[in-house]
Design an enzyme around this catalytic site. Structure first.
Site, mmCIF file in Angstrom:
data_model
loop_
_atom_site.group_PDB
_atom_site.id
_atom_site.type_symbol
_atom_site.label_atom_id
_atom_site.label_comp_id
_atom_site.label_asym_id
_atom_site.label_seq_id
_atom_site.Cartn_x
_atom_site.Cartn_y
_atom_site.Cartn_z
ATOM 1 C CE1 TYR A 24 -3.860 -2.275 0.227
ATOM 2 C CE2 TYR A 24 -2.644 -3.356 1.990
ATOM 3 C CZ TYR A 24 -3.683 -3.346 1.084
ATOM 4 O OH TYR A 24 -4.558 -4.413 1.031
ATOM 5 C CG HIS A 103 -9.740 -1.580 -4.896
ATOM 6 N ND1 HIS A 103 -10.267 -1.876 -3.653
ATOM 7 C CD2 HIS A 103 -10.733 -1.795 -5.779
ATOM 8 C CE1 HIS A 103 -11.522 -2.268 -3.811
ATOM 9 N NE2 HIS A 103 -11.824 -2.214 -5.081
HETATM 10 C C1 DHK Z 1 -7.669 -2.375 0.455
HETATM 11 C C2 DHK Z 1 -7.901 -3.377 1.331
HETATM 12 O O1 DHK Z 1 -7.954 -3.133 2.627
HETATM 13 C C3 DHK Z 1 -8.045 -4.771 0.899
HETATM 14 O O2 DHK Z 1 -8.882 -5.509 1.741
HETATM 15 C C4 DHK Z 1 -8.521 -4.874 -0.530
HETATM 16 C C5 DHK Z 1 -7.775 -2.552 -1.004
HETATM 17 C C6 DHK Z 1 -7.676 -3.996 -1.425
HETATM 18 C C7 DHK Z 1 -6.816 -1.628 -1.739
HETATM 19 O O3 DHK Z 1 -6.023 -2.069 -2.563
HETATM 20 O O4 DHK Z 1 -6.894 -0.416 -1.500
HETATM 21 O O5 DHK Z 1 -8.488 -6.217 -0.952
#
Ligand code: DHK
Length: 148
Positions: A24, A103
Site C-alpha cells: 500500500y 483500490h
Molecule cells: C484495500 C484493502 O484493505 C483490501 O482488503 C482490498 C484494497 C484492497 C486496496 O487495494 O486499497 O483487498
C-alpha cells in the site's frame, strides 16, 4: 450550485502509511485527502469534498444513507468489504448516486478472493493498482465527467 462528493474509506485504510507498505506504500490517508482537496481547489473550487473512514460496515452504510440528499457522487475504497459486503453494495445502489470504486493495489493481481468485487457492478468504474493516484484520478473523472 455547489457540488458535493463523499469520499469513503473502509476497514484498515486508516492504517495507510504503516500497513504493509510493500503493498500500500507509505502515504497516509490524511495525505491522500490533502491531494484530493488540492485537485478540487485547482480544478473545481465549487466542489466540496467530505471524507469518512470507518472500520465498521454499518457506520459506512449510515454515512451513505445520511448524506444521500446532500451529495452528487461517491468515491469509495471499501477495503476488505469490497469482497464480502452485499449490504454496502445495497446501500450504495439504494441512494442512486454515481459511484467510483478505488483500490490502492491491483486487486486482480492478488489473492483470488480479492478478484471479485460486490461493488463493481453498481459502480461507474473501478480504479485499481495506481496507489494513491487512483483517488486523485477518480476525483478528476468525477469532476470532469459526472459533475460537469
Ligand atoms: C484495500 C484493502 O484493505 C483490501 O482488503 C482490498 C484494497 C484492497 C486496496 O487495494 O486499497 O483487498
Amino acid at each position: 450550485m455547489e457540488k458535493r462528493v463523499l469520499v469513503l474509506n473502509g476497514p484498515n485504510l486508516n492504517m495507510l502509511g504503516t500497513r504493509q507498505p510493500e503493498i500500500y506504500g507509505r502515504i497516509t490517508l490524511g495525505e491522500i485527502e490533502t491531494a484530493m482537496r488540492d485537485l478540487a481547489a485547482s480544478l473545481a473550487p465549487g466542489v466540496d469534498l467530505s471524507f469518512f473512514q470507518s472500520n465498521y460496515e454499518g457506520a459506512l452504510i449510515d454515512a451513505i444513507q445520511q448524506s444521500m440528499d446532500e451529495i452528487d457522487a461517491v468515491i469509495i475504497n471499501p477495503g476488505g468489504l469490497t469482497h464480502t459486503s452485499v449490504a454496502l453494495r445495497d446501500a450504495l445502489a439504494g441512494i442512486g448516486k454515481p459511484v467510483v470504486e478505488v483500490h490502492m493495489s491491483n486487486i486482480h493481481a492478488r489473492e483470488p478472493f480479492r478478484h471479485h468485487s460486490y461493488i463493481a457492478p453498481i459502480a461507474i468504474g473501478q480504479i485499481a493498482g495506481f496507489g494513491s493516484a487512483g483517488y486523485v484520478l477518480a476525483l478528476r473523472y468525477v469532476i470532469e465527467n459526472v459533475l460537469a
